[in-house]
Design an enzyme around this catalytic site. Structure first.
Site, PDB file in Angstrom:
ATOM      1  N   THR A  43      43.864  35.066  40.741  1.00 39.02           N
ATOM      2  CA  THR A  43      44.127  34.293  39.528  1.00 39.02           C
ATOM      3  C   THR A  43      45.220  34.944  38.692  1.00 39.02           C
ATOM      4  OG1 THR A  43      41.767  33.805  39.485  1.00 39.02           O
ATOM      5  CG2 THR A  43      42.999  33.306  37.499  1.00 39.02           C
ATOM      6  N   GLU A  44      46.259  34.188  38.371  1.00 36.76           N
ATOM      7  CA  GLU A  44      47.333  34.643  37.482  1.00 36.76           C
ATOM      8  C   GLU A  44      47.964  35.961  37.963  1.00 36.76           C
ATOM      9  OE1 GLU A  44      48.271  32.622  35.200  1.00 36.76           O
ATOM     10  OE2 GLU A  44      46.557  31.308  34.891  1.00 36.76           O
ATOM     11  N   LEU A  45      47.946  36.184  39.263  1.00 37.72           N
ATOM     12  CA  LEU A  45      48.474  37.412  39.884  1.00 37.72           C
ATOM     13  C   LEU A  45      47.822  38.676  39.325  1.00 37.72           C
ATOM     14  CD1 LEU A  45      52.329  37.048  40.543  1.00 37.72           C
ATOM     15  CD2 LEU A  45      50.406  36.379  41.970  1.00 37.72           C
ATOM     16  N   ILE A  46      46.595  38.532  38.844  1.00 28.95           N
ATOM     17  CA  ILE A  46      45.895  39.701  38.307  1.00 28.95           C
ATOM     18  C   ILE A  46      45.602  40.684  39.437  1.00 28.95           C
ATOM     19  CG2 ILE A  46      43.737  40.492  37.228  1.00 28.95           C
ATOM     20  CD1 ILE A  46      43.775  37.815  35.659  1.00 28.95           C
ATOM     21  N   TRP A 102      50.723  38.162  35.546  1.00 29.20           N
ATOM     22  CA  TRP A 102      52.106  37.701  35.368  1.00 29.20           C
ATOM     23  C   TRP A 102      52.314  37.009  34.033  1.00 29.20           C
ATOM     24  CZ3 TRP A 102      53.254  33.197  39.423  1.00 29.20           C
ATOM     25  CH2 TRP A 102      52.421  32.106  39.176  1.00 29.20           C
TER      26      TRP A 102
END
Lengths: 485, 428
Positions: free
Chosen positions: A145-148, A299
């Site tokens: 998720t969200e490049l976490i 990101w």
């Protein structure tokens, strides 16, 4: 040889409807179907369908020379099933091509990892299953998720069998290092890490139509020349963005589609640049160094941390409250509860509660269906309150049903009580001073319903979870960095 | 820069937001230094804060020996007589309810005392129109006696004074719109007041409004060219006393939701009662307080009684001075559901006391606040939802406590005064 890795994220949340407090306990449907359907259709017409068609044509035209990769949240795949069979079909067509790689992610586009690794793993497995069912592939590269990403997340993802993970090329992590290399996880070097070149990615995703930008207008020629100018030894250029960039964030009129169309043509003219998928890269390229990410990065925004979702009191309260009922939810085997449990975890709901936009994020208000973060929070909490009521209501009768178990427990409780009394009596007889009348009242134990026991049980497990949740201070550290800004 | 300012009231003798705002501006202005301010009020009591401005009471200016121009074609009179009956304190709203008594602006006689001075009540009296006109006459005298660069008149009561001073001195006139009659009357505009307002706006060289909301009203309803109207937001005086959180009943978890202001149509009290009734359907550990007085108070008591919530809904009557702060200290939520509020300083005072606020989108202060919940005044669902949310979800309270106070502390009169000074400079 330089490799351009194009990766597109495809996600839409199930937006929640306006839900007032007086509906708590009476209205159990939480979604704004009309908005969800109309947004999905709008994005499909403006972005997904034309972009898919263009990419299919390009793949056809350049025969293996043009490659892209996608990942889909479970939420968008469900919405395709509901409102966009045509879109799903065109994505299936893309997925069947050798030039397209599908990546894995968490089903609910959630932030579950920081509260419950069990839930995180469950969601990754769920997502695998759905991707397999729809596209017939098993992804080998993971995108959270969200490049976490953090060292711990990477380590857990490696344990699930993934070979690589995508994340942001955050400046505060890379320092002087270039994002244009292949890295590996700091705990488990087997997991390779591709980091996003945020400068080049955002040139397309955010700045493409910005007329005040000194590089505007951005042409494919100019963009490729920038890639060409990257030093020879930097061989991986990761361009990651929302798929909606094409046609939705950047409208068709800005020339975004012709930019994409021209890109492979220009690249074909240049020697030494080609398109690759993440799997190509981890097969062909050498890892240059481990990347150390003790605190999670993402990101989002300038800070590239979690503060967009878990940065203020509202978000923390909603997030903590949601995961406080995980154990209860897991005991219930009902589709509607499971569906709501997943949908409420979607990170977008927390994003809407972000108060950073008061100072700097037009991006946030652009994406939020709510007037203000307070509005978003109150609405979410009202819904969560109703959901918790339902979860509790579903637990109680279920435990009553299992009368057999109930009986056994009460029997054992009586037994325990009896033994306790015995111990008590023995102690007293051994001691000189005997205080009469301190016997615990017998029978209370047997009358205690099972739910009490269940309650104490959940308490202990949630206490056990504490260490896991102490991961969160990472976000607190980020809050201070936000202040510095 | 020497500024001749006309107001209607000056602390400590104030009855509402106008006095607070003109005082704040005057104070902010004096803090900028190297400027001089003459502040004229109809009646000076002598205990005003003279450190920030020279306070002139119009009632201390002898006028008999002056030639007084009463307008076109009228002869200059030196015999002045007026039948000035001073009625006890009333609000402008009450004044208009008393308007059965015809007020004529076409008079000739002005009463002076044995020293040639005009008596002013400085209140919103039955003879308000006459006082306004008398004030203008004295303003002309003051303008003739004093030297200054610019004239600044606060609200319609002082517009005629500003106009008179401009006519006498030829200096530029700035009028400051703290409210229009559209706000006060809810659309049923009094033609006499409108005429005074319109004349003030037409004569002024620049118009200051307290919000963009009011600016729009001035442009649209008074037909004023947009470039003549600028918005300068109000601010709030820093709080001197530290807030101590009080509990109404010791040991109880009951929360207090407060409406504090005049109980008049403009303030939207009925929406507060409706929202209270909504919240009380769901939760009982909350009390609602309507603090203030006004012409709709009995209606509100009846409304609350008809909703069967009087056991949890309380009327305090008009609160003065310290009682206002005490009320805020008891409060857990402050709500201002105004139907039409040009600015609205009171939510800022609540935020200074760490009380979360709910304000209507129809209030000017909504334009500058971020750490407040904003709803439409008619949206009882949203209003009650916001109240319930603040009461039940502690994060909201924590958030507002943390950021609301900081936000309010940034709103300084000095900044407003600085903007004013820029405007003066353009005109002089």
């Amino acid at each position: 040889m330089k490799n351009i890795c194009l990766y597109f994220q495809v996600h839409q949340p199930f937006r929640l409807k306006r839900y007032r407090f007086f509906e708590i306990g009476s209205d159990h449907y939480y979604y704004d179907d009309y908005t969800n359907e109309s947004i999905l259709r709008k994005v499909a017409e403006k972005s997904y369908l034309p972009a898919n068609k263009l990419i299919l044509d390009l793949i056809d035209k350049y025969k293996g020379q043009f490659k892209v990769s996608f990942s889909f949240s479970g939420m968008i795949l469900e919405q395709f099933k509901l409102y966009g069979e045509d879109v799903l079909e065109s994505f299936k067509q893309l997925a069947s091509s050798d030039s397209v790689e599908i990546l894995a992610e968490s089903y609910a586009h959630s932030l579950a990892f920081f509260k419950s690794r069990d839930e995180f793993v469950r969601q990754v497995k769920m997502h695998e299953k759905l991707v397999k069912e729809l596209f017939g592939v098993k992804p080998e590269v993971f995108r959270n998720t969200e490049l976490i990403y953090s060292d711990d997340i990477g380590n857990d993802v490696a344990k699930m069998g993934y070979k690589a993970m995508l994340t942001e090329g955050a400046k505060h992590i890379l320092g002087w290092k270039s994002p244009n290399h292949l890295y590996c996880n700091a705990i488990n070097p087997k997991l390779k890490v591709l980091v996003r070149n945020f400068k080049l990615s955002d040139d397309i995703a955010f700045r493409f139509s910005d007329e005040s930008w000194n590089e505007w207008p951005l042409t494919a020629e100019k963009f490729v020349s920038w890639i060409d100018n990257i030093p020879e030894n930097e061989e991986v250029v990761n361009i990651f963005m929302d798929y909606e960039t094409f046609g939705e964030h950047q409208w068709k009129e800005t020339g975004i589609f012709s930019f994409l169309e021209k890109l492979p043509a220009i690249i074909q003219e240049k020697k030494g640049i080609s398109f690759s998928t993440p799997s190509d890269i981890i097969r062909d390229k050498q890892v240059i160094a481990p990347i150390h990410v003790p605190n999670p990065i993402s990101w989002a925004d300038e800070e590239k941390d979690l503060t967009a979702w878990l940065g203020n009191e509202l978000q923390e309260e909603a997030y903590n409250k949601l995961y406080s009922i995980e154990d209860m939810v897991m005991k219930i085997n009902r589709d509607d509860i499971k569906r709501d449990w997943l949908n409420l975890q979607t990170s977008d709901h927390f994003y809407y509660m972000c108060t950073k936009f008061f100072s700097d994020g037009e991006v946030h208000s652009y994406f939020s269906p709510f007037d203000s973060p307070y509005d978003a929070f109150i609405n979410y909490m009202n819904i969560l309150s109703d959901f918790i009521l339902r979860v509790k209501a579903n637990l109680a009768p279920e435990s009553e049903d299992s009368t057999e178990l109930n009986l056994r427990i009460s029997k054992q409780e009586k037994e325990i009580e009896k033994l306790k009394n015995q111990i008590e009596r023995l102690k007293k007889s051994e001691q000189a001073k005997v205080k009469p009348g301190r016997k615990p009242a017998t029978g209370t134990g047997s009358r205690a319903p099972i739910s009490k026991k269940a309650a104490t049980k959940t308490k202990t497990t949630s206490r056990k979870k504490k260490p896991a949740s102490s991961k969160i201070p990472a976000t607190k550290a980020k809050t201070t960095s936000r202040k510095k800004k | 820069m020497r500024v001749l300012m006309f107001g209607w009231e000056f602390p400590p003798h104030i009855s509402g937001g106008l006095g607070t705002a003109s005082y704040g501006l005057a104070k902010g202005f004096s803090a900028l230094g190297s400027n001089e301010l003459l502040f004229v009020v109809p009646k000076a009591y002598g205990d005003e804060d003279n450190s920030i401005a020279r306070i002139i009471g119009a009632s201390n200016i002898p006028v008999t020996r002056k030639k007084i121009n009463l307008g076109k074609g009228r002869s200059k009179l030196d015999y002045i007589e007026v039948s000035s009956k001073i009625v006890p304190y009333t609000d402008p709203e009450d004044f208009w309810r008393l308007k059965s008594k015809e007020v004529s602006s076409d008079y000739k006689f002005i009463q002076t005392d044995e020293h040639g001075k005009i008596n002013f009540s400085g209140k919103y009296t039955e003879n308000l129109m006459q006082e306004i006109a008398n004030y203008a006459i004295v303003a002309g005298v003051i303008a003739d006696n004093e030297s200054f660069d610019i004239i600044h008149a606060h609200d319609w009561l002082a517009y005629p004074a500003g106009i008179a001073a401009k006519e006498v001195s030829g200096k530029p006139l700035v009028i400051h719109v703290h409210a229009t009659d559209f706000d006060r009357s809810g659309g049923k505009v009094n033609p006499d007041v409108y005429a005074i307002e319109k004349k003030g706006m037409d004569t002024a060289d620049r118009i200051i409004t307290v919000s963009n909301l009011t600016r729009q009203t001035v442009i649209e309803k008074y037909n004023i060219p947009a470039e003549k109207v600028s918005t300068v937001y109000n601010a709030v005086e820093p709080l001197e006393r530290e807030k101590e959180k009080r509990k109404l009943l010791n040991g109880s978890n009951e929360k207090i939701v407060t409406f504090l202001g005049r109980i008049t149509m403009q303030k939207g009290p009925e929406y507060f009662v409706e929202a209270a009734s909504r919240v009380l359907e769901r939760t009982k550990d909350v009390r609602f307080v309507m603090a203030g007085s006004g012409d709709m108070m009995t209606d509100m008591i009846k409304l609350a009684a008809s909703k069967n919530i009087m056991d949890r809904f309380h009327f305090t009557g008009f609160l003065r001075g310290d009682d206002v702060y005490k009320m805020l200290e008891y409060s857990d939520v402050y709500i201002m559901p105004s139907v039409s509020e040009p600015f609205g300083i009171s939510p800022l005072e609540a935020m200074q006391s760490n009380v979360p606020v709910i304000i209507s989108h129809q209030s000017g202060v909504a334009e500058i606040l971020t750490h407040a919940i904003k709803v439409n005044y008619w949206d009882i669902d949203a209003m009650s939802d916001a109240i319930y949310g603040i009461l039940k979800y502690p994060a909201l309270y924590k958030m507002f406590r943390k950021h609301g106070k900081a936000e309010v502390d940034d709103l300084k009169w000095e900044n407003s005064a600085r903007q004013l000074l820029e405007i003066y400079k353009e005109l002089v």
